[in-house]
Design an enzyme around this catalytic site. Structure first.
Site, PDB file in Angstrom:
ATOM      1  N   ASP A   7      40.555  -6.264 -26.729  1.00  0.00           N
ATOM      2  CA  ASP A   7      41.764  -5.432 -26.731  1.00  0.00           C
ATOM      3  C   ASP A   7      41.417  -4.018 -26.257  1.00  0.00           C
ATOM      4  OD1 ASP A   7      44.277  -4.386 -27.287  1.00  0.00           O
ATOM      5  OD2 ASP A   7      43.894  -4.202 -29.444  1.00  0.00           O
TER       6      ASP A   7
ATOM      7  N   ASP B  88      29.256  -0.349 -27.187  1.00  0.00           N
ATOM      8  CA  ASP B  88      30.131  -0.773 -26.091  1.00  0.00           C
ATOM      9  C   ASP B  88      30.504  -2.245 -26.345  1.00  0.00           C
ATOM     10  OD1 ASP B  88      30.420  -0.226 -22.686  1.00  0.00           O
ATOM     11  OD2 ASP B  88      30.746  -2.182 -23.588  1.00  0.00           O
ATOM     12  N   GLY B  89      31.790  -2.483 -26.512  1.00  0.00           N
ATOM     13  CA  GLY B  89      32.246  -3.822 -26.887  1.00  0.00           C
ATOM     14  C   GLY B  89      31.925  -4.889 -25.855  1.00  0.00           C
TER      15      GLY B  89
HETATM   16  C1  LIG Z   1      43.800  -0.711 -28.015  1.00  0.00           C
HETATM   17  S1  LIG Z   1      42.631   0.059 -29.042  1.00  0.00           S
HETATM   18  C2  LIG Z   1      42.176  -1.206 -30.155  1.00  0.00           C
HETATM   19  C3  LIG Z   1      43.188  -1.557 -31.189  1.00  0.00           C
HETATM   20  C4  LIG Z   1      42.749  -2.613 -32.159  1.00  0.00           C
HETATM   21  N1  LIG Z   1      42.167  -3.775 -31.504  1.00  0.00           N
HETATM   22  C5  LIG Z   1      43.938  -3.064 -32.992  1.00  0.00           C
HETATM   23  O1  LIG Z   1      44.639  -3.999 -32.589  1.00  0.00           O
HETATM   24  O2  LIG Z   1      44.158  -2.505 -34.049  1.00  0.00           O
HETATM   25  C6  LIG Z   1      41.217   0.127 -28.021  1.00  0.00           C
HETATM   26  C7  LIG Z   1      40.013   0.739 -28.710  1.00  0.00           C
HETATM   27  O3  LIG Z   1      38.861   0.515 -27.890  1.00  0.00           O
HETATM   28  C8  LIG Z   1      38.001   1.626 -27.998  1.00  0.00           C
HETATM   29  N2  LIG Z   1      37.105   1.559 -26.825  1.00  0.00           N
HETATM   30  C9  LIG Z   1      37.269   2.040 -25.581  1.00  0.00           C
HETATM   31  N3  LIG Z   1      36.261   1.632 -24.776  1.00  0.00           N
HETATM   32  C10 LIG Z   1      35.451   0.854 -25.533  1.00  0.00           C
HETATM   33  C11 LIG Z   1      34.275   0.101 -25.280  1.00  0.00           C
HETATM   34  N4  LIG Z   1      33.718   0.067 -24.056  1.00  0.00           N
HETATM   35  N5  LIG Z   1      33.728  -0.600 -26.278  1.00  0.00           N
HETATM   36  C12 LIG Z   1      34.286  -0.599 -27.530  1.00  0.00           C
HETATM   37  N6  LIG Z   1      35.387   0.099 -27.833  1.00  0.00           N
HETATM   38  C13 LIG Z   1      35.974   0.807 -26.854  1.00  0.00           C
HETATM   39  C14 LIG Z   1      38.934   2.807 -28.055  1.00  0.00           C
HETATM   40  O4  LIG Z   1      38.280   3.913 -28.639  1.00  0.00           O
HETATM   41  C15 LIG Z   1      40.080   2.244 -28.904  1.00  0.00           C
HETATM   42  O5  LIG Z   1      39.857   2.527 -30.256  1.00  0.00           O
END
Ligand SMILES: C[S@@+](CC[C@H](N)C(=O)[O-])C[C@H]1O[C@@H](n2cnc3c(N)ncnc32)[C@H](O)[C@@H]1O
Length: 268
Positions: free
Chosen positions: A156, A135-136
């Protein structure tokens, strides 16, 4: 977690976000001291723009595909366009990995197990890039301040749950309390002006002295699509705003979008 970035990679909002990432990293590269990049929501790392997902939405066709013959402009723009012209469109962690020097490092966090595995494979050639399936928001707090004490924090999220604006704002505030000298880039969709303004207000409570808001919106709204998105930049580097303006002057007419810059705290 239904969001898949492959449907949206290379769209107008992605292009502007990635241009900003490259601009910040070029600034960090000006000093020899090492920097860290923490990408809390990293995605897959690279996207096939002729694949099913991109073809289904056509978003990249109205985005990065319209920039193939752009030339000149600030270094961030030429560098971004160079990095984006390969067979697969680079997401934020791949852009960052390619701009690391031997002394720098990247931690790319992705929660979706499949995307985290794809990302790990994409970043395998880059020894200074590490992928964590986690979890980011939670993981970010364990990673700041980075020992380098310089770096970019990219937040993001996919904003899938109604609470996610609040979760993102409180993660920024908590990270900022620990690492107030970092440069933060926070992306957000603008589906409602009130919701976006309130999110920016919550991020401001983190207390950053300099906060630049950059909104990008389509000149003509398209029903059923994302029509506007924003970036909050905490502690923007010197010349970030004029460089972004100069780059956007070149690319926004092709993307049929317009930009608005607002200093929410401090000034250039
Ligand atoms: C908008 S995309 C990211 C795009 C990437 N930053 C780029 O610019 O290439 C958001 C990503 O966050 C992931 N995600 C969703 N909830 C998350 C969390 N709580 N922690 C980490 N990643 C998560 C999704 O699976 C998705 O791949």
């Amino acid at each position: 977690m239904n969001y898949r970035h492959a449907y949206h990679a290379g769209n107008f909002a992605d292009v502007v976000k990635h241009l900003a990432v490259v601009g910040v990293l070029q600034h960090l590269r000006k000093k020899a001291a090492a920097f860290a990049v923490i990408d809390s929501h990293a995605g897959c790392g690279a996207y096939n723009l002729s694949g099913l997902e991109a073809s289904r939405t056509g978003e990249a066709a109205e985005g990065i595909a319209r920039l193939t013959n752009v030339s000149g402009g600030p270094a961030a723009l030429t560098s971004y366009l160079e990095l984006a012209k390969g067979a697969r469109y680079p997401g934020s962690p791949l852009l960052a990995a390619q701009l690391l020097r031997p002394q720098d490092r990247l931690v790319a966090i992705e929660k979706h197990p499949e995307d985290a595995a794809t990302l790990a494979a994409t970043l395998r050639p880059y020894p200074k890039a590490r992928v964590e399936e986690a979890d980011g928001y939670r993981r970010l707090l364990g990673l700041v301040p980075p020992p380098e004490r310089r770096g970019l924090i990219l937040i993001d999220p996919s904003y899938e749950s109604p609470d996610e604006f609040r979760e993102a704002a409180s993660a920024v505030a908590a990270a900022y309390r620990r690492f107030a000298t970092g440069i933060y880039l926070i992306w957000f969709p603008i589906k409602s002006t009130a919701e976006a303004n309130s999110f920016c207000g919550e991020v401001l409570t983190a207390g950053a002295a300099k906060v630049l808001r950059l909104d990008i919106s389509r000149c003509q709204m398209v029903a059923g699509k994302l029509n506007a998105a924003g970036l909050l930049v905490l502690n923007p580097p010197w010349q970030f705003e004029p460089d972004m303006r100069a780059s956007l002057d070149l690319i926004l007419p092709r993307l049929e979008c317009e930009a608005r810059f607002d200093w929410l705290a401090g000034s250039p």
